[in-house]
Write a protein that holds these residues in place. Structure first.
Motif, PDB file in Angstrom:
ATOM      1  N   LYS A  55       0.819  -1.205   0.000  1.00 34.15           N
ATOM      2  CA  LYS A  55       0.000   0.000   0.000  1.00 34.15           C
ATOM      3  C   LYS A  55       0.860   1.265   0.000  1.00 34.15           C
ATOM      4  N   MET A  59       0.357   2.787  -5.624  1.00 33.03           N
ATOM      5  CA  MET A  59      -0.270   2.396  -6.888  1.00 33.03           C
ATOM      6  C   MET A  59      -1.765   2.199  -6.695  1.00 33.03           C
ATOM      7  N   LYS A  60      -2.547   2.507  -7.736  1.00 32.17           N
ATOM      8  CA  LYS A  60      -3.994   2.410  -7.647  1.00 32.17           C
ATOM      9  C   LYS A  60      -4.504   0.995  -7.897  1.00 32.17           C
ATOM     10  N   ASP A  61      -3.919   0.318  -8.890  1.00 34.31           N
ATOM     11  CA  ASP A  61      -4.374  -1.020  -9.262  1.00 34.31           C
ATOM     12  C   ASP A  61      -3.157  -1.875  -9.604  1.00 34.31           C
ATOM     13  N   PRO A  62      -2.328  -2.182  -8.588  1.00 34.33           N
ATOM     14  CA  PRO A  62      -1.052  -2.843  -8.865  1.00 34.33           C
ATOM     15  C   PRO A  62      -1.196  -4.329  -9.189  1.00 34.33           C
ATOM     16  N   VAL A  63      -0.370  -4.777 -10.106  1.00 33.45           N
ATOM     17  CA  VAL A  63      -0.219  -6.196 -10.399  1.00 33.45           C
ATOM     18  C   VAL A  63       1.212  -6.579 -10.028  1.00 33.45           C
ATOM     19  N   GLU A 169       1.209  -0.888 -12.590  1.00 29.38           N
ATOM     20  CA  GLU A 169      -0.216  -0.597 -12.719  1.00 29.38           C
ATOM     21  C   GLU A 169      -0.804  -1.484 -13.824  1.00 29.38           C
ATOM     22  N   ARG A 170      -1.961  -2.023 -13.554  1.00 30.97           N
ATOM     23  CA  ARG A 170      -2.577  -2.956 -14.503  1.00 30.97           C
ATOM     24  C   ARG A 170      -2.675  -2.357 -15.918  1.00 30.97           C
ATOM     25  N   SER A 171      -2.958  -1.076 -15.989  1.00 25.83           N
ATOM     26  CA  SER A 171      -3.150  -0.420 -17.289  1.00 25.83           C
ATOM     27  C   SER A 171      -1.829  -0.163 -18.022  1.00 25.83           C
TER      28      SER A 171
END
Length: 356
Positions: A55, A59-63, A169-171
């Motif tokens: 956390k 990152m907002k949407d970490p992979v 980030e996933r994106s």
């Protein structure tokens, strides 16, 4: 218990495992681990596991992305030359460079050091290299394992394995889905042989009757062993900068065992190929030495060694210059190496001539 039961009075140390030496090593390397501290990491060694606060990196949407690797038979050169402070950098680089290929920022690293008899000076030198590699990669050294296993390794020898975890980030996961004909291929200069092909290198030295402690035929400022032990270049921070500061990076390929021929297709879709201009390759003199003394043809060199290119980027043509500028500002020697073309008979099509 009878006297017969007690007559041997054996200890673990008698069997070849020195727990006290292991504890001394942990104490010695704690400052090394501390030097790799980064946001999110707990680098206090000694627990049963290393901690990382995902956390904390924001990152907002970490992979998570994980990679593991070793140093291979390059270690044999370290044993013969008694140079142990660079193979740890190799260990980290082989893992961390694989992570950045997917756009991931390395977060933490774990190492495994195994030997027959623990030599504190050697082990500390190796782990100092690992810590330096972690600093170069921006990863925290949060733990590891030192295994003393009598009878498993020859005297003075050890083995290494490394495990690195990063996040993206996933994106922003690479490669992108829109790589197409016309995209530009950039190359980043290597430091030399890096950490692949050393079984062949050692064979060449053997059949040409050259010692790793002799002055290198291609560089009279160092021995052959010193030249070959140049650590794998770390491309993490420069490539992450290019990804973040431009919108032009579509893919990266870490050029390891298999060379350009085998590694570049791993990030390309089946309906496209890569065209590489061999006139742009400027391999270090060590590769000429390998080719000459091993009688190795150009195509075999290109599918075995990095041949002077340690990392490849596929970028948007319109942003190629901007990407190169960022890379060069971060210490790289970036150059245009080729382009993406429509599917051809080969996944990698070579033009020009590879001069060795």
């Amino acid at each position: 218990m009878t006297d017969l039961d007690r007559k041997n009075s054996l200890s673990y140390k008698d069997a070849g495992v020195d727990i006290d030496a292991g504890n001394k090593l942990v104490d010695a390397i704690k400052p090394l681990a501390k030097s790799t501290s980064r946001l999110g990491a707990d680098v206090d060694l000694g627990g049963f596991g290393g901690l990382f606060d995902l956390k904390a990196i924001g990152m907002k949407d970490p992979v998570l992305v994980a990679a593991n690797d070793g140093v291979g038979t390059k270690l044999k050169l370290a044993f013969e030359t008694n140079i142990h402070n660079s193979v740890g950098i190799d260990l980290v680089a082989m893992c961390a460079n694989d992570l950045v290929v997917q756009g991931a920022e390395p977060l933490f690293f774990l190492d495994y050091f195994a030997t027959g008899k623990l030599e504190l000076g050697v082990a500390q030198s190796v782990i100092a290299g690992i810590a330096e590699g972690c600093i170069q990669a921006g990863a925290a050294l949060i733990g590891g394992e030192t295994a003393e296993m009598p009878g498993m390794y020859s005297q003075g020898e050890y083995d290494l394995a490394g495990f690195c975890v990063g996040a993206v980030e996933r994106s922003q996961i690479l490669p992108t889905k829109d790589i197409a004909a016309g995209d530009v291929i950039l190359g980043l200069k290597s430091n030399g042989v890096h950490s692949n092909g050393f079984s062949l290198v050692r064979k060449i030295a053997e059949i040409s009757n050259q010692s790793f402690n002799e002055v290198a035929a291609f560089d009279d400022s160092q021995t052959l062993g010193e030249a070959l032990l140049a650590p794998t270049k770390m491309y993490v921070k420069s490539c992450l900068a290019a990804i973040k500061q431009t919108d032009g990076v579509k893919a990266l390929a870490h050029i390891t065992g298999g060379g350009i021929t085998e590694n570049l297709p791993r990030v390309l879709a089946d309906d496209i190929s890569a065209e590489i201009n061999l006139d742009q390759l400027k391999p270090q003199k060590v590769f000429s030495w390998i080719s000459h003394h091993g009688g190795i043809e150009a195509d075999e060199m290109l599918r075995t060694f990095n041949c002077g290119v340690g990392m490849i980027l596929v970028v948007k043509a319109a942003q190629a210059k901007d990407v190169m500028q960022v890379l060069n500002d971060h210490g790289e020697q970036a150059f245009e190496l080729g382009k993406i073309i429509d599917k051809a008979d080969e996944r990698v099509v070579y033009t020009g001539k590879f001069e060795l």
